[in-house]
Scaffold this motif. Structure first.
Motif, PDB file in Angstrom:
ATOM      1  N   SER A  15      -0.089  -3.795  -0.105  1.00 43.34           N
ATOM      2  CA  SER A  15       1.312  -3.528   0.325  1.00 43.34           C
ATOM      3  C   SER A  15       1.362  -2.019   0.851  1.00 43.34           C
ATOM      4  CB  SER A  15       2.122  -3.809  -0.920  1.00 43.34           C
ATOM      5  OG  SER A  15       2.033  -2.626  -1.735  1.00 43.34           O
ATOM      6  N   ARG A  16       0.552  -1.055   0.455  1.00 34.77           N
ATOM      7  CA  ARG A  16       0.549   0.288   1.190  1.00 34.77           C
ATOM      8  C   ARG A  16       0.073   0.004   2.363  1.00 34.77           C
ATOM      9  NH1 ARG A  16      -1.697   2.300  -3.138  1.00 34.77           N
ATOM     10  NH2 ARG A  16      -3.637   2.181  -2.475  1.00 34.77           N
ATOM     11  N   THR A  18       0.121  -2.550   4.514  1.00 37.66           N
ATOM     12  CA  THR A  18       1.392  -3.105   5.375  1.00 37.66           C
ATOM     13  C   THR A  18       2.545  -2.349   5.554  1.00 37.66           C
ATOM     14  OG1 THR A  18       0.682  -5.302   4.213  1.00 37.66           O
ATOM     15  CG2 THR A  18       2.973  -5.075   5.441  1.00 37.66           C
ATOM     16  N   ARG A  19       2.614  -1.664   4.573  1.00 37.88           N
ATOM     17  CA  ARG A  19       3.851  -0.389   4.589  1.00 37.88           C
ATOM     18  C   ARG A  19       3.407   0.577   6.100  1.00 37.88           C
ATOM     19  NH1 ARG A  19       4.553   0.845  -0.176  1.00 37.88           N
ATOM     20  NH2 ARG A  19       3.259   2.636  -0.216  1.00 37.88           N
ATOM     21  N   LYS A  20       2.165   1.036   5.679  1.00 34.74           N
ATOM     22  CA  LYS A  20       1.810   1.888   6.850  1.00 34.74           C
ATOM     23  C   LYS A  20       1.755   1.315   8.367  1.00 34.74           C
ATOM     24  CE  LYS A  20      -1.158   4.998   4.107  1.00 34.74           C
ATOM     25  NZ  LYS A  20      -2.416   5.301   3.872  1.00 34.74           N
ATOM     26  N   VAL A  23       5.412   0.830   9.437  1.00 32.48           N
ATOM     27  CA  VAL A  23       6.063   2.421   9.599  1.00 32.48           C
ATOM     28  C   VAL A  23       5.451   2.713  11.104  1.00 32.48           C
ATOM     29  CG1 VAL A  23       5.963   4.930   9.030  1.00 32.48           C
ATOM     30  CG2 VAL A  23       6.558   3.061   7.294  1.00 32.48           C
TER      31      VAL A  23
END
Length: 142
Positions: A15-16, A18-20, A23
């Motif tokens: 999830s980290r 994917t978030r990166k 963004v």
């Protein structure tokens, strides 16, 4: 001793990452919009000074100028984020290729100039996501 990631510990990592990626993708889209808005007047000024301002009235040159403006903005952000020239070139190709491919249906009368601009941008966003999907570690490290 070897550490193996359990499914419970892998989920936060995914999830980290994917978030990166999301963004970074949004940063590139904003940079493209800024490049488009900031550089278009420069083209008008320079082409106008040479008496060639009417070039931007044609669909194909306008699409290529727009892709160039967006590529410049996106490349500046990518280089600031320490991406290599290869990644910048791949992402730049994702910006131009959809428009170039859509020139054929435009010339065949199957696509209007407005349709070329609309679908060129839609396919560009898809192509950019595709480039990121091919090398997620390149884009998630930022």
């Amino acid at each position: 001793m070897t550490f193996t990631r359990t499914p419970e510990s892998a989920a936060p990592h995914r999830s980290r990452r994917t978030r990166k990626l999301v963004v970074h993708y949004l940063e590139m889209v904003v940079a493209m919009a800024v490049g488009m808005v900031a550089l278009h007047p420069v083209w008008e000024l320079v082409l106008g000074a040479f008496g060639a301002g009417a070039v931007l009235d044609r669909t194909e040159p306008m699409a290529l100028v727009m892709a160039t403006n967006m590529t410049i903005g996106m490349t500046l952000v990518m280089r600031w984020r320490r991406h290599g020239w290869r990644a910048c070139a791949e992402m730049g190709a994702a910006m131009y290729l959809p428009f170039v491919v859509l020139f054929v249906p435009l010339w065949a009368g199957l696509l209007s100039p407005g349709g070329l601009m609309l679908w060129g941008h839609v396919l560009m966003l898809v192509a950019m996501a595709g480039v990121m999907a091919l090398r997620p570690s390149e884009y998630a490290h930022c």
